[in-house]
Design an enzyme around this catalytic site. Structure first.
Site, PDB file in Angstrom:
ATOM      1  N   TYR A 146       0.818  -1.210   0.000  1.00 53.07           N
ATOM      2  CA  TYR A 146       0.000   0.000   0.000  1.00 53.07           C
ATOM      3  C   TYR A 146       0.856   1.266   0.000  1.00 53.07           C
ATOM      4  CZ  TYR A 146      -4.483  -2.312   0.818  1.00 53.07           C
ATOM      5  OH  TYR A 146      -5.624  -3.044   0.690  1.00 53.07           O
ATOM      6  N   ASP A 228      -1.823 -18.681   0.448  1.00 53.46           N
ATOM      7  CA  ASP A 228      -2.759 -19.425  -0.416  1.00 53.46           C
ATOM      8  C   ASP A 228      -3.432 -20.541   0.374  1.00 53.46           C
ATOM      9  OD1 ASP A 228      -0.248 -20.597  -0.241  1.00 53.46           O
ATOM     10  OD2 ASP A 228      -0.156 -21.224  -2.335  1.00 53.46           O
ATOM     11  N   ASP A 252      -5.829  -7.610   4.093  1.00 54.39           N
ATOM     12  CA  ASP A 252      -6.973  -7.009   3.402  1.00 54.39           C
ATOM     13  C   ASP A 252      -7.829  -8.118   2.792  1.00 54.39           C
ATOM     14  OD1 ASP A 252      -8.601  -5.029   2.125  1.00 54.39           O
ATOM     15  OD2 ASP A 252      -7.526  -5.457   0.259  1.00 54.39           O
ATOM     16  N   ASP A 256     -11.598  -9.956   4.410  1.00 50.08           N
ATOM     17  CA  ASP A 256     -12.872 -10.012   3.671  1.00 50.08           C
ATOM     18  C   ASP A 256     -13.369 -11.448   3.581  1.00 50.08           C
ATOM     19  OD1 ASP A 256     -12.978  -7.281   3.188  1.00 50.08           O
ATOM     20  OD2 ASP A 256     -13.498  -7.529   1.074  1.00 50.08           O
TER      21      ASP A 256
HETATM   22  C1  IPM Z   1     -10.274  -1.980   3.739  1.00 49.43           C
HETATM   23  C2  IPM Z   1     -10.542  -1.427   2.379  1.00 49.43           C
HETATM   24  C3  IPM Z   1      -9.421  -0.455   2.035  1.00 49.43           C
HETATM   25  C4  IPM Z   1      -8.133  -1.213   2.047  1.00 49.43           C
HETATM   26  C5  IPM Z   1      -9.609   0.291   0.700  1.00 49.43           C
HETATM   27  C6  IPM Z   1     -10.943   0.954   0.618  1.00 49.43           C
HETATM   28  C7  IPM Z   1      -8.492   1.270   0.454  1.00 49.43           C
HETATM   29  O1  IPM Z   1     -10.649  -2.437   1.434  1.00 49.43           O
HETATM   30  O2  IPM Z   1     -10.277  -1.210   4.712  1.00 49.43           O
HETATM   31  O3  IPM Z   1     -10.072  -3.179   3.846  1.00 49.43           O
HETATM   32  O4  IPM Z   1      -7.772  -1.852   1.045  1.00 49.43           O
HETATM   33  O5  IPM Z   1      -7.451  -1.199   3.076  1.00 49.43           O
HETATM   34 MN    MN Z   2     -10.486  -4.432   2.244  1.00 45.37          MN
END
Ligand code: IPM
Ligand code: MN
Length: 368
Positions: A146, A228, A252, A256
């Site tokens: 990032y 992975d 990240d 999710d």
């Molecule tokens: C998160 C989001 C952010 C990230 C984006 C919106 C920049 O996906 O907070 O996980 O990738 O960190």
């Molecule tokens: Mn995210």
């Protein structure tokens, strides 16, 4: 009156942000009254709301407000209206990333909890999640791909060349690893480092550094998993994990995934922390523009973010516990927003759920 002071920057943002925040402030008021303290809550514009009113996703006055606050309670940002802006001006990138960097919020805690009563909401087969699960992703938040330099696109031949850099230094790994070990101490005492040490130099440094630090935490079991494989194990048997320690991009992605297997994004809070007590607290889900303004969004992720904030930035674990018990209670008693209602089951509005949680917090039935 308990000795709790401080200011909270309330940044609702876009989409469902304002409605779930309003619902959450109702719970905040209930917990202040029942636990005898009073914080100063000050609203600021952020994201698309900041762009529309001030031309910037993170207006100066909002940044100033955050700087003068003990913590930030963040809603969510972004939506179709701002998607055609240049990438660097978009609400997500232009508000969240600078806030993380400016305040040095290097540790991101993302608990993915599946309540046993909501096992049916998980996309996983019931026998894999029957007892629910509780996984904590600890994500490094201010390094890696990032922010690593160089980060650029340059002309090359007939085309272009784009580069992102995954760079980590020992101290950056150490500080977030400490957070993971400390979190594990209050849980099932197990840390799993997620890396790609079979390919990446930076992963080798992660392994070495985390191993060395583990010596200071003899009570915590440490193991390692390639990213992975971790992605695969999360859908096979999420309950095998306790704390997953990840560099920025891996965290990240896996957070999710963990959120998805936990059934609803509408239930999961997160905390972003740095060196002191300052923190930014936000729901794991996004601004959900498709359901914004309808009063049906699940406020629980925002309400649990409030609980995390009271615990971690204001040192109020009892107040946080009261909120969590009230949330667990409404789930147990069958209160459901549309996202977690079974087909044919009655669903409640954002306000109804928050009102019931606030009522339980106020009456002390949330205390335990
Ligand atoms: C998160 C989001 C952010 C990230 C984006 C919106 C920049 O996906 O907070 O996980 O990738 O960190
Ligand atoms: Mn995210």
């Amino acid at each position: 009156m308990a000795d709790v002071k401080g200011r909270v920057a309330v940044l609702s943002g876009d989409g469902i942000g304002p409605e779930v925040m309003e619902a959450t402030l109702q719970v905040a008021e209930a917990v202040e009254n029942s636990h005898g303290f009073k914080l100063e809550w000050k609203k600021g514009l952020v994201g698309g709301a900041g762009i529309d009113a001030k031309g910037k996703a993170l207006p100066e006055e909002t940044l100033e407000l955050c700087k003068s606050s003990t913590a930030v309670l963040f809603g969510s940002v972004g939506g179709p209206k701002w998607e055609s802006l240049p990438p660097n001006e978009q609400p997500e990138r232009a508000a969240l990333l600078p806030l993380r960097k400016i305040f040095g919020l290097y540790a991101n805690l993302r608990p993915a909890v599946l309540y046993p009563e909501l096992a049916g909401c998980s996309p996983l087969r019931p026998e894999r999640v029957a007892g629910g699960f509780d996984v904590l992703v600890v994500r490094e938040l201010t390094g890696g791909l990032y922010f690593g330099q160089p980060k650029e696109t340059v002309k090359k031949g007939a085309g272009e060349r784009a580069v992102d850099t995954m760079a980590y230094e020992t101290h950056e790994i150490e500080r977030v690893t400490e957070v993971a070990f400390r979190a594990a101490a209050g849980r099932k005492k197990k840390v799993t480092l997620v890396d790609k040490a079979n390919v990446l130099e930076s992963s080798l440094l992660w392994r070495k550094t985390v191993k060395a630090l583990a010596a200071r935490h003899p009570g915590i079991a440490l193991d390692f998993i390639y990213v992975d494989n971790a992605a695969m194990q999360l859908v096979r048997d999420p309950g095998r994990f306790d704390v997953l320690l990840c560099e920025n991009l891996f965290g990240d992605i896996l957070s999710d995934e963990a959120a998805a297997v936990a059934g609803s994004l509408g239930m999961l809070p997160s905390a972003s922390l740095g060196q002191g007590t300052f923190g930014l607290y936000e729901p794991a889900g996004g601004s959900a523009p498709d359901i914004a303004g309808k009063g049906i969004a699940n406020p629980i992720a925002q309400i649990l973010s409030l609980a995390l904030m009271l615990e971690m930035s204001f040192g109020q674990p009892t107040a946080a516990g009261a909120i969590r018990s009230a949330v667990a209670g409404v789930i147990r008693d069958g209160w459901r927003t549309a996202d977690i209602a079974a087909p044919g089951e009655k669903s409640r509005s954002t306000r109804e759920i928050a009102g019931e949680i606030a009522r339980r917090v106020a009456s002390g039935s949330g205390k335990r």
